[in-house]
Design an enzyme around this catalytic site. Structure first.
Site, mmCIF file in Angstrom:
data_model
loop_
_atom_site.group_PDB
_atom_site.id
_atom_site.type_symbol
_atom_site.label_atom_id
_atom_site.label_comp_id
_atom_site.label_asym_id
_atom_site.label_seq_id
_atom_site.Cartn_x
_atom_site.Cartn_y
_atom_site.Cartn_z
ATOM 1 N N ASP A 10 43.625 -9.969 4.650
ATOM 2 C CA ASP A 10 43.007 -8.871 3.911
ATOM 3 C C ASP A 10 42.668 -9.405 2.504
ATOM 4 O O ASP A 10 43.175 -10.457 2.092
ATOM 5 C CB ASP A 10 44.004 -7.703 3.828
ATOM 6 C CG ASP A 10 43.573 -6.625 2.865
ATOM 7 O OD1 ASP A 10 42.436 -6.130 3.011
ATOM 8 O OD2 ASP A 10 44.357 -6.294 1.949
ATOM 9 N N ILE A 11 41.830 -8.685 1.784
ATOM 10 C CA ILE A 11 41.447 -9.143 0.438
ATOM 11 C C ILE A 11 42.241 -8.435 -0.657
ATOM 12 O O ILE A 11 43.095 -9.025 -1.307
ATOM 13 C CB ILE A 11 39.930 -8.950 0.200
ATOM 14 C CG1 ILE A 11 39.129 -9.880 1.126
ATOM 15 C CG2 ILE A 11 39.584 -9.247 -1.264
ATOM 16 C CD1 ILE A 11 37.620 -9.769 0.967
ATOM 17 N N GLY A 45 38.148 -4.188 4.396
ATOM 18 C CA GLY A 45 37.352 -2.976 4.434
ATOM 19 C C GLY A 45 36.073 -3.115 3.620
ATOM 20 O O GLY A 45 35.191 -2.270 3.691
ATOM 21 N N ASP A 209 48.205 -5.290 3.325
ATOM 22 C CA ASP A 209 49.050 -4.480 2.445
ATOM 23 C C ASP A 209 48.729 -2.987 2.481
ATOM 24 O O ASP A 209 49.524 -2.167 2.028
ATOM 25 C CB ASP A 209 48.917 -4.959 0.996
ATOM 26 C CG ASP A 209 47.580 -4.566 0.386
ATOM 27 O OD1 ASP A 209 47.569 -3.794 -0.587
ATOM 28 O OD2 ASP A 209 46.542 -4.989 0.909
#
Length: 259
Positions: A10-11, A45, A209
């Site tokens: 994820d970023i 996302g 997260d």
């Protein structure tokens, strides 16, 4: 290829810290993974145009964007899952009635249905990206959209959840919600990549997260929650590493034996 793995990151809150900076330890860890022959991918996302600089910095050409709705493998589009436009039109009408702005998003750009709104500025500013949605209330016409942002205070998305069953609503900011195709998720996007690459479950890893990472962490066998993750995320992950601010990626990769 038996010892090679695929790792999805994820970023926001995972690769990038609160200030949207990539810790040096994470960058070094990513390049070490690649040096060792592993496949490194992003699962976010964000829209593709929101993390071009990060992809260039890390030399990553495989990613799951829009929470699984737009998937690219080695620089080529592998899978798309667009929103149902007739339902989106109805949702937009309801949002206008409730004074809730929306932002339409495809793989190239994002356009707001109102000229300006404090909710849009407040939430988009937190991403610290160079691009800001401009005004085009009809951007949804004649194109595929992979996500829409609905701007409303916490709890007010419930009315949309009850009425619009073609969509999932995932909150990412106190005044903003991701609107996704029903059942769409990072996990579904990841499934497309691992199926194509042929990695067994034992060689699949994912780090996240946020609430939009839950299905990914439930589905990927070797799942790692960041120390700064919300409790619901930590509960579903196989491992919990340190915070992104405390070299969480590096320590997490050590924890699972990849470094």
């Amino acid at each position: 290829m038996t010892n090679k793995c695929v790792i999805f990151f994820d970023i926001d809150g995972t690769l990038l810290n609160h200030d949207k900076e990539l810790p040096l330890s994470a960058k070094k860890a990513i390049f070490k993974l690649k040096e060792n022959g592993h496949v490194v991918a992003i699962a976010t996302g964000r829209a593709p145009f929101m993390f071009e600089d990060l992809r260039k910095e890390l030399d990553i050409n495989t990613f799951v964007s829009y929470n699984g709705q737009y998937v690219v493998l080695n620089g080529k589009v592998l899978y798309t899952n667009p929103l149902m436009i007739p339902s989106l039109e109805k949702l937009t009408e309801a949002a206008i009635h409730n004074n809730h702005p929306v932002v339409f998003m495809d793989h190239e750009d994002m356009k707001a249905n109102v000229p300006e709104h404090t909710y849009i500025k407040e939430s988009i500013d937190t991403l610290k990206i160079s691009r800001f949605p401009t005004h085009d209330p009809y951007y949804y016409k004649g194109r595929e959209l992979y996500q829409t942002l609905l701007f409303c205070p916490e709890g007010e998305e419930k009315q949309y959840e009850q009425e619009f069953h073609d969509f999932d609503f995932v909150r990412w900011h106190p005044v903003s919600v991701d609107v996704l195709p029903k059942g769409g998720s990072k996990a579904k996007g990841i499934e497309q990549i691992v199926k194509k690459l042929g990695f067994p479950q034992e060689h699949q890893y994912a780090f996240g997260d946020g609430l939009n990472d839950i299905e990914m962490l439930l589905t990927v066998k070797n799942s790692v929650a960041m120390g700064n993750a919300v409790e619901k995320v930590k509960e579903v992950a196989k491992y919990v590493t340190k915070s992104v601010e405390d070299d969480g990626i590096f320590h997490g990769l050590q924890l699972v034996g990849l470094l």
